[in-house]
Design an enzyme around this catalytic site. Structure first.
Site, PDB file in Angstrom:
ATOM      1  N   HIS A 121      35.610  25.711  48.131  1.00  0.00           N
ATOM      2  CA  HIS A 121      36.591  26.077  47.548  1.00  0.00           C
ATOM      3  C   HIS A 121      37.590  27.077  48.506  1.00  0.00           C
ATOM      4  O   HIS A 121      37.170  28.159  49.104  1.00  0.00           O
ATOM      5  CB  HIS A 121      36.128  27.236  46.491  1.00  0.00           C
ATOM      6  CG  HIS A 121      37.433  27.897  45.763  1.00  0.00           C
ATOM      7  ND1 HIS A 121      37.105  29.185  45.066  1.00  0.00           N
ATOM      8  CD2 HIS A 121      38.610  27.552  45.389  1.00  0.00           C
ATOM      9  CE1 HIS A 121      38.236  29.453  44.599  1.00  0.00           C
ATOM     10  NE2 HIS A 121      39.175  28.638  44.641  1.00  0.00           N
ATOM     11  N   ASN A 164      36.314  33.807  41.330  1.00  0.00           N
ATOM     12  CA  ASN A 164      36.959  33.742  39.863  1.00  0.00           C
ATOM     13  C   ASN A 164      36.314  34.286  38.822  1.00  0.00           C
ATOM     14  O   ASN A 164      36.980  34.553  37.798  1.00  0.00           O
ATOM     15  CB  ASN A 164      37.465  32.187  39.878  1.00  0.00           C
ATOM     16  CG  ASN A 164      38.593  31.921  40.867  1.00  0.00           C
ATOM     17  OD1 ASN A 164      39.553  32.635  41.234  1.00  0.00           O
ATOM     18  ND2 ASN A 164      38.785  30.605  41.126  1.00  0.00           N
TER      19      ASN A 164
END
Length: 722
Positions: free
Chosen positions: A458, A508
């Site tokens: 990511h 996140n």
């Protein structure tokens, strides 16, 4: 550095410092830690310096002292690993400890003969402060010096605030101390901080020449010394300090008081003699060392060192990464391709659309142009990097690369299709990494025949400038695959944090309940602009409404829905959705020209934020009680508390291996306020007892505010994360 020729006479043999005769009355005081690769000022070194200086002062026939280092660096600074114990003292105790240490530097400065320091490699913090206590300094052309303490929320505490202005003037002292930057030899010479510069091979010879010249000119070195122990006299100094305080206050990061406190200290100490000024420094240093910012920034430094070692451990057994393919171009894919190519790895960038390939190449060309304009590379180098990125509409030569990064749209069905295509053509041992921000790696791996070669990677946007990469280990990801992607991230100059697969992974996931706190506040009637003001005043680089606009409201909703679906009982939304209203009116944020705020392009081509009155009208649909006033502290607590709790859950569940990795991920990934040190360091500052009390106060807001059983246990036992 050229070697010093010593005779057989040894005056002092310590584990950090040795003192030998050079003949003709010259003494070499050499910093040479016997149990490490570097010299640093720890408790042992300070004590040995005291003994060594006393030995020299008592010796017969000494005419001059040469101060050297046998390491590649002179002294890299203080032993930061010992700060936790040192700073646990009371303010008065810390000030007294500082005063005792300073007596060592006073003794060095007060030797009855001249002293010259030969500075090689790095002389930072206490290393430079020790050099400032000598009469003269010679610096290698390859060396760097500086006082970086402000980066740790501190300022010099070994006399740097006293000696530097009296050697080089208040302006130089203000600049060096408040910026914390490293200084090269030419600038140091021009600033009169060092007296000569020499090539590394002739450094000691030049220092000895200077020492012999000083011995011959006793009046000269004694006069120079007198200026260092008296008050600071400079014309216009009052105006200089007045302007400096304004400038430093304006540029200092929020809640980091060290730089301004240093200027105020310099101003107060200027009319005093050395000893009185040092006493002021000790008191001010102790006061600043006890601040939240100092404690957190020191922990950030230690966490960074921890992460560097952990990354090397994770990367053991990695396969070599010499070439890369990026599947999916555009801004994100182009950023990944550019970053790889600029680090010497040829890249094949594949997309199904020519316009996306052109967008990716244009992005790389723009970034390279900025580097050339900034003097960080030549046009020829830029062209070579660009030439190493091969845009293509098919999978030509995909079977020859070591790592394949899939960066297509965040859609499970599409990613499945692309990943199957890629695996069928890739080399059997190639590692495939999915750049995903929310889709689970185990779900993505389902159709793959070699899931052991598949991991998550990511990247955070914009890829070239964001330092963090989450490396996500799926249930079937092999150690070799994880190691290879960690090594690849390190080769890109990134900070890889290895996390376990799960909804939202780490950053996140922790950010989601924070954003839910924002959404609930708006639904309860809070003004979104006032929420932004409160959180920015608290230390965030941008408030939550503005952050949603920058990320894109539609993107934010998509990611949040995927994460919340993974924790339906705990992260369910029970309030009207402000972001949904904005998206319903196609107000996606900056990319559409309007979100919570409106945006206009300024002359520099950047979007300028403007308050949008119509947003208040639209939000009436989710605010049944209209606008309400909330204290700034309550808004901060309602947003930060669920974030702390989610961070604690991630650590307890093993999503991340350690508190340092979690906190660094939040600092690097979303700009978590540095003076807080990360969610878990912030939790330590508040104390778990207070967090439990806040949890009970806000329990009516939902399960996002419920602490874990482990957190309650920590509160009862007074435990901390650090």
């Amino acid at each position: 550095m050229n070697a010093v020729t010593r005779d057989a006479a040894s005056l002092f043999e310590g584990r950090s410092i040795q003192v030998h005769s050079l003949g003709d009355g010259l003494i070499d005081l050499c910093f040479n830690a016997q149990d490490g690769a570097i010299n640093k000022f720890d408790t042992r070194t300070v004590e040995e310096l005291k003994q060594a200086v006393a030995t020299i002062a008592a010796a017969d026939g000494v005419t001059g002292v040469l101060i050297t280092s046998a390491k590649e660096a002179f002294i890299v600074g203080a032993d930061i690993t010992g700060f936790d114990k040192l700073f646990a003292q009371t303010e008065a105790g810390l000030s007294a400890t500082n005063s005792r240490s300073n007596q060592v530097f006073i003794a060095l400065e007060s030797l009855p003969v001249p002293s010259v320091v030969a500075i090689n490699g790095l002389a930072l913090g206490g290393g430079l402060e020790a050099a400032l206590a000598a009469d003269l300094r010679v610096m290698s052309t390859s060396a760097q010096i500086g006082l970086p303490e402000v980066k740790l929320g501190l300022f010099p505490g070994f006399g740097g605030t006293v000696r530097l202005p009296r050697i080089a003037g208040a302006k130089v002292a203000i600049d060096w101390i408040t910026s914390g930057r490293s200084i090269k030899a030419g600038e140091a010479l021009a600033a009169h901080v060092v007296d000569a510069v020499a090539e590394p091979a002739s450094l000691c010879d030049r220092a000895i020449e200077l020492l012999k010249a000083a011995i011959a000119d006793e009046a000269g070195w004694r006069a120079r010394r007198a200026t260092r122990v008296g008050p600071l006299h400079e014309p216009g100094i009052e105006q200089l300090f007045a302007e400096a305080k304004q400038t430093v206050a304006a540029r200092s990061p929020r809640h980091q008081p060290a730089a301004l406190a240093a200027v105020e200290l310099l101003e107060r100490a200027a009319p005093l003699d050395r000893d009185a000024a040092l006493a002021l420094e000790g008191e001010a240093f102790a006061r600043i060392a006890k601040t939240q910012a100092a404690g957190s920034l020191i922990q950030v430094f230690l966490n960074d060192q921890f992460i560097r070692k952990a990354s090397k451990t994770y990367a053991r057994g990695a396969r070599a990464v010499k070439s890369v393919a990026v599947i999916g171009a555009g801004i994100m894919g182009g950023g990944i391709a550019f970053t790889s190519a600029s680090r010497g790895m040829p890249v094949r960038m594949k997309d199904i659309r020519q316009d996306q390939l052109e967008l990716g190449i244009t992005e790389a060309r723009k970034l390279l142009g900025k580097q050339v304009s900034a003097g960080r590379g030549s046009q020829q180098q830029a062209e070579a990097v660009l030439a190493s990125i091969v845009p293509q509409l098919d999978y030509t030569a995909i079977d020859g690369v070591d790592v394949i990064v899939e960066a297509v749209v965040e859609n499970l069905r599409i990613k499945h299709s692309v990943l199957q295509e890629v695996q069928a053509l890739a080399r059997p041992d190639a590692v495939i990494a999915s750049n995903t921000s929310s889709l689970r790696i185990d779900d993505l791996a389902q159709p793959l025949s070699r899931p052991e070669n598949f991991v998550g990677m990511h990247f955070f946007n914009p890829v070239p400038s964001m330092p963090l990469v989450e490396v996500i280990r799926g249930r079937q990801s092999s150690d070799v695959a994880v190691a290879t992607v960690v090594a690849y991230a390190l080769a890109l100059g990134k900070t890889p944090i290895v996390v376990r697969d799960g909804p939202g992974f780490l950053v996140n996931r922790i950010l989601t309940p924070y954003m839910q706190g924002f959404g609930r506040l708006v639904a309860d009637g809070a003004d979104f602009a006032r929420i932004d003001q409160a959180l920015e005043a608290f230390g965030w680089p941008m408030g939550p409404a503005y952050l949603n606009d920058v990320v894109g409201m539609d993107t934010g909703i998509h990611v949040a829905e995927l994460i919340c679906a993974g924790f339906p009982e705990r992260l369910r939304r029970t309030w009207p959705d402000a972001l949904g209203v904005m998206v319903g009116y196609k107000r996606f944020g900056q990319k559409s020209g309007a979100g919570f705020y409106r945006y206009e392009i300024d002359p520099r081509g950047k979007p300028k934020k403007i308050l949008a009155p119509e947003s208040y009208e639209l939000l009436e649909a989710v605010q049944p009680n209209g606008l309400q006033e909330f204290p700034a502290q309550e808004m901060v607590e309602r947003m930060m508390l669920p974030m702390i709790i989610e961070a604690a859950r991630c650590l307890e569940e093993g999503i991340v291996a350690s508190a340092p990795e979690l906190d660094m991920a939040m600092l690097l990934g979303v700009g978590f306020p540095q003076y807080l040190g990360g969610p878990l360091k912030y939790a330590d500052w508040l104390g778990m007892k207070q967090i439990v009390e806040l949890s009970e106060r806000y329990a009516h807001l939902g399960p996002q505010y419920a602490v874990t059983a482990r957190m309650r246990e920590m509160a009862e036992k007074h435990e901390r994360y650090y």
